[in-house]
Design a protein around this motif. Structure first.
Motif, short mmCIF file in Angstrom:
data_model
loop_
_atom_site.label_atom_id
_atom_site.label_comp_id
_atom_site.label_asym_id
_atom_site.label_seq_id
_atom_site.Cartn_x
_atom_site.Cartn_y
_atom_site.Cartn_z
N MET A 1 13.26 1.71 16.33
CA MET A 1 12.36 0.90 15.52
C MET A 1 13.02 -0.45 15.26
O MET A 1 14.19 -0.54 14.93
CB MET A 1 12.08 1.63 14.20
CG MET A 1 11.18 0.84 13.27
SD MET A 1 10.56 1.77 11.86
CE MET A 1 11.97 1.77 10.78
N LYS A 2 12.23 -1.50 15.40
CA LYS A 2 12.73 -2.85 15.11
C LYS A 2 13.07 -2.98 13.63
O LYS A 2 12.52 -2.29 12.80
CB LYS A 2 11.67 -3.90 15.48
CG LYS A 2 11.46 -4.02 16.97
CD LYS A 2 10.34 -4.99 17.27
CE LYS A 2 10.85 -6.40 17.12
NZ LYS A 2 9.91 -7.41 17.57
N LYS A 3 13.97 -3.89 13.33
CA LYS A 3 14.41 -4.09 11.95
C LYS A 3 13.62 -5.18 11.23
O LYS A 3 13.98 -5.55 10.12
CB LYS A 3 15.90 -4.38 11.92
CG LYS A 3 16.71 -3.19 12.38
CD LYS A 3 18.18 -3.44 12.27
CE LYS A 3 18.94 -2.22 12.75
NZ LYS A 3 20.37 -2.37 12.63
N PHE A 4 12.58 -5.68 11.85
CA PHE A 4 11.68 -6.63 11.19
C PHE A 4 10.30 -6.47 11.79
O PHE A 4 10.13 -5.94 12.88
CB PHE A 4 12.18 -8.08 11.33
CG PHE A 4 12.26 -8.56 12.74
CD1 PHE A 4 11.16 -9.16 13.35
CD2 PHE A 4 13.42 -8.40 13.47
CE1 PHE A 4 11.22 -9.60 14.66
CE2 PHE A 4 13.50 -8.84 14.79
CZ PHE A 4 12.40 -9.44 15.39
N SER A 5 9.29 -6.90 11.05
CA SER A 5 7.90 -6.82 11.50
C SER A 5 7.19 -8.09 11.07
O SER A 5 7.44 -8.62 10.00
CB SER A 5 7.18 -5.63 10.85
OG SER A 5 7.83 -4.43 11.12
N LYS A 6 6.27 -8.55 11.91
CA LYS A 6 5.46 -9.73 11.58
C LYS A 6 4.04 -9.49 12.07
O LYS A 6 3.84 -8.97 13.15
CB LYS A 6 6.02 -10.98 12.25
CG LYS A 6 5.17 -12.20 12.00
CD LYS A 6 5.56 -13.38 12.84
CE LYS A 6 4.55 -14.49 12.60
NZ LYS A 6 4.57 -15.49 13.61
N ILE A 7 3.08 -9.88 11.24
CA ILE A 7 1.69 -9.86 11.66
C ILE A 7 1.03 -11.15 11.19
O ILE A 7 1.58 -11.85 10.33
CB ILE A 7 0.90 -8.65 11.10
CG1 ILE A 7 0.78 -8.74 9.57
CG2 ILE A 7 1.52 -7.35 11.53
CD1 ILE A 7 -0.27 -7.81 9.01
N THR A 8 -0.11 -11.47 11.75
CA THR A 8 -0.94 -12.57 11.27
C THR A 8 -2.20 -11.95 10.71
O THR A 8 -2.87 -11.16 11.38
CB THR A 8 -1.27 -13.55 12.42
OG1 THR A 8 -0.04 -14.05 12.95
CG2 THR A 8 -2.14 -14.69 11.93
#
Length: 115
Positions: A1-8
């Motif tokens: 799992m990635k250690k950051f997440s971004k959405i718009t």
């Protein structure tokens, strides 16, 4: 799992971010109520307090029978057992953060690791 997440964020009426951002300590939702719309039910929580950040528009919340005006730049905390319901006067956009009441044990300076 990635250690950051971004959405718009989209312009959908409600987006719950727990799964989308893999949140593990709180639930955040982005909400849009069109003018005249209301949350269709009163509700309370067993353990979670809610923090509302109003981004755009105006409306009103009924909190344990008391009507409170809300609008842009207002922030409102509601403890778990308070019965709540919301209505938009104008288009109302807000974030709602749910977190277990009294669960915060460290914050900002106490939790920071500086390089």
């Amino acid at each position: 799992m990635k250690k950051f997440s971004k959405i718009t964020l989209e312009t959908t009426p409600r987006v719950e971010l727990k799964e989308t951002l893999s949140l593990t300590g709180c639930e955040i939702s982005h909400n849009i109520l069109k003018a005249g719309q209301a949350v269709p039910f009163f509700h309370a929580h067993k353990e979670n307090e809610e923090i509302y950040f109003f981004i755009e528009g105006n409306g009103a919340m009924v909190l344990d029978g008391e009507k409170i005006a809300v609008g842009k730049n207002d922030i409102l905390r509601v403890s778990p057992p308070v019965m709540r319901k919301m209505r938009a006067v104008t288009d109302l956009r807000y974030l709602c953060i749910q977190v277990k009441e009294n669960s915060l044990t460290q914050w900002t300076k106490e939790d920071a690791i500086c390089a």
